[in-house]
Enzyme design. Sequence first.
Site, short mmCIF file in Angstrom:
data_model
loop_
_atom_site.label_atom_id
_atom_site.label_comp_id
_atom_site.label_asym_id
_atom_site.label_seq_id
_atom_site.Cartn_x
_atom_site.Cartn_y
_atom_site.Cartn_z
N TYR A 220 -3.36 4.28 7.75
CA TYR A 220 -2.60 4.65 6.55
C TYR A 220 -1.92 3.41 5.97
O TYR A 220 -2.12 3.04 4.81
CB TYR A 220 -1.59 5.75 6.89
CG TYR A 220 -0.57 5.99 5.81
CD1 TYR A 220 -0.98 6.33 4.52
CD2 TYR A 220 0.79 5.88 6.07
CE1 TYR A 220 -0.04 6.54 3.52
CE2 TYR A 220 1.73 6.09 5.09
CZ TYR A 220 1.31 6.42 3.81
OH TYR A 220 2.24 6.62 2.82
N THR B 185 4.06 1.76 1.10
CA THR B 185 4.82 2.37 2.20
C THR B 185 5.38 1.33 3.15
O THR B 185 4.78 0.24 3.33
CB THR B 185 3.90 3.33 2.99
OG1 THR B 185 4.56 3.72 4.20
CG2 THR B 185 2.58 2.68 3.37
#
Length: 327
Positions: free
Chosen positions: A141, A117
């Site tokens: 995350y 990501t």
Amino acid sequence: MTNVLVTGGAGYIGSHACKALRAAGYTPVTYDNLVTGWRDAVKFGPLEEGSLSDRARLDEVFAQYQPVAVMHFAALSQVGEAMAEPGLYWRNNVEGSLTLIEAACAAGCKSFVFSSTCATYGEHDNVVLDEHTPQEPLNAYGASKRAVENILRDFEAAHGLKHVIFRYFNVAGADPEGEVGEHHRPETHLIPVMLEAIDGKRPALTINGTDYDTPDGTCVRDYVHVMDLVDAHVLGLEWLREDKGSRVFNLGTGDGFSVREVIDASRAVTNREVPHSEGPRRAGDATKLVSGSTRAAAELGWTPGRSTMPQMIADAWRWHQNGHYEG
Ligand code: UDP
């Protein structure tokens, strides 16, 4: 048939990847615990239920299907939740991935495509985000995804595990043929939340912060259509099968849209008002995440032809109105 093990194949991006793999002549074998995924989303190959932390179950599935590669989508992916419950992210995303990577190596499956990501980059003022940008994630995350990238590098050095890492920007849209789409419970991502607000399925969208250093004060993101994103995965798989070596690719278009611009685009596409209010910043959010890389286009031949904002919203809206999963 040539099998590819798809973890998270019952989820949003994984289910679209299964469709693309099938179209490219592969059999996608979904490995999913169905906690956030949907049985109904598994339409293009077999479903094997299991947890990433269950090594014996993974060994069984590798032995049964002898996949040529792994595409690893299964992960928790909400910034807000990651800020509140970092342990969940480290355990699920890192420990689970480590177990999967060990199982793949033990089974001799040495081609691995990983969903990473742009959240691994964190906050960089006025810096073009390309694959060389330092990774300084702002939340657990992004940190968990960066950790898995590092695990892959160590396993390549030790065991020859070849990997393609895709750092996604913001994924949106749905299969235009309506077979699969985005369905999270609860939904937190901007575009589906907005469509639910338009449709009266939730009271209103809250804009998370209007005092960022951007032209209209709201966060800027780079949105990429899920169909384009999964096309890149098939290209990445072929890259590995052609023995081109491990590589990192950003997947974004290079165009940034603020939250207010996405709201305006949704109003135009749906011809409906978008009920919204202004709220405080969400912890863990970077001001601006826009890809500045052309590597995927240049090296993989990737052309994100569906990734215009009106197209992404139109496809998401069609799915929102007509598609759903029962279980
Ligand atoms: N966002 C928002 N309201 C919402 C959901 C998201 O203002 O109800 C904002 C969010 O803070 C971020 C952008 O929209 O700036 C995209 O968020 P999303 O959760 O869709 O993806 P992320 O960037 O976290 O991967």
